[in-house]
Design an enzyme around this catalytic site. Structure first.
Site, mmCIF file in Angstrom:
data_model
loop_
_atom_site.group_PDB
_atom_site.id
_atom_site.type_symbol
_atom_site.label_atom_id
_atom_site.label_comp_id
_atom_site.label_asym_id
_atom_site.label_seq_id
_atom_site.Cartn_x
_atom_site.Cartn_y
_atom_site.Cartn_z
ATOM 1 C CB SER A 81 52.415 120.931 22.840
ATOM 2 O OG SER A 81 53.203 120.018 23.585
ATOM 3 C CE1 TYR A 110 48.141 118.320 25.541
ATOM 4 C CE2 TYR A 110 50.414 117.976 24.863
ATOM 5 C CZ TYR A 110 49.437 118.789 25.396
ATOM 6 O OH TYR A 110 49.742 120.071 25.777
#
Length: 294
Positions: A140, A153
């Site tokens: 990501s 995250y």
């Protein structure tokens, strides 16, 4: 870099019931790939499998479960005879201030995104070694730059990036290629779920361009497919992410300064923010764990 024909290859895609995993499975299938779908939503996986163009099958499994994933690998080998491609895509997210976060949800993000990716690779590496195959680890923008309100995250995606780079060095001499796929905010259930919280949505919209946009899913997945065809070490779902690599060393200081300013702006609105996993995929994960506890 030349492309390898995907016709007749066998691919395993985790987190395949929706979002990136679902569309990736469909696009690979359209290129003649036999797809093994893995995830926590058996009905959704069955529906996806029924829409694919080429031979496919689905397995209900938690990617953090070593025994379950080893069994999946054995059954995929029996069903298709080989595995050429593995996409470790399964992931969940939670948002909000770390100090107020739910410890169980925070830990689960690390377990699914990081530990689950390692469990997936451990289960399928013997088959990838036999086929001299390709493992694509989905990371990501969060692996490149930190962000406030996303501690779990960011930690998980930074972890999978480092893990995949390390693994590439270990298995390359065996003919196995390892790639890392980077995605910015992409139109999935996870991102839409995070946007349901006003603070998270507004905070993201205040990020500098082009990181403040939500990008369509289709073009991002097309780039992932192209990366798989090239067996690329780095795959960028949005064109500008490649340029972020060159400046990532400066980003923690920038985000630290800007983030403090924005957190002061939102300070009186942080009380009562949701602390669980976001989106439909997060709900499926929580339902699975609730069922196991009964």
């Amino acid at each position: 870099m030349s492309r390898v024909s995907l016709e007749g290859k066998v691919a395993v895609v985790t987190g395949a019931a929706r979002g990136v995993g679902e569309l990736l499975a469909r696009k690979l299938s359209a290129r003649g790939v036999k797809v093994a779908l893995v995830g926590l939503e058996p009905d959704g996986l069955k529906q996806v499998s029924g829409r694919l163009h080429s031979d496919s099958d689905h397995w209900h499994a938690d990617v953090t479960d070593h025994e379950a994933m080893a069994q999946v690998a054995a059954e995929v080998k029996e069903r298709f005879g080989r595995v050429d491609i593995v996409v470790a895509n399964a992931g969940v997210a939670t948002g909000g201030p770390f100090a107020d976060s739910d410890p169980e949800s925070w830990r689960r993000v690390i377990e699914v995104n990081l530990i689950g990716s390692a469990v997936t690779a451990r289960a399928f590496l013997p088959l990838l070694t036999q086929s001299r195959g390709y493992l694509l680890q989905i990371a990501s923008l969060a692996a490149i730059t930190p962000a406030p309100m996303m501690t779990a995250y960011c930690a998980s995606k930074s972890g999978v990036e480092a893990y995949a780079h390390s693994l590439r060095a270990e298995v390359g001499h065996r003919g196995v290629k390892v790639g890392v796929g980077y995605l910015s905010w992409t139109d999935t259930d996870m991102v839409r779920g995070a946007d349901q919280d006003d603070v998270m949505r507004e905070l993201r919209q205040r990020l500098p361009w082009p990181s403040n946009k939500t990008y369509p899913l289709g073009p991002a997945v097309d780039r992932l497919v192209a990366g798989i065809e090239r067996r690329s070490s780095h795959v960028y779902g949005q064109w500008w992410l490649r340029g972020m690599q060159g400046v990532r060393g400066y980003l923690p200081a920038v985000i630290g300064t800007v983030g403090q300013r924005e957190m002061r702006r939102f300070a009186d609105r942080l009380t009562g923010m949701g602390t669980g996993l976001v989106g439909a995929g997060g709900a499926a994960d929580e339902q699975q764990r609730t069922t196991l506890r009964k």
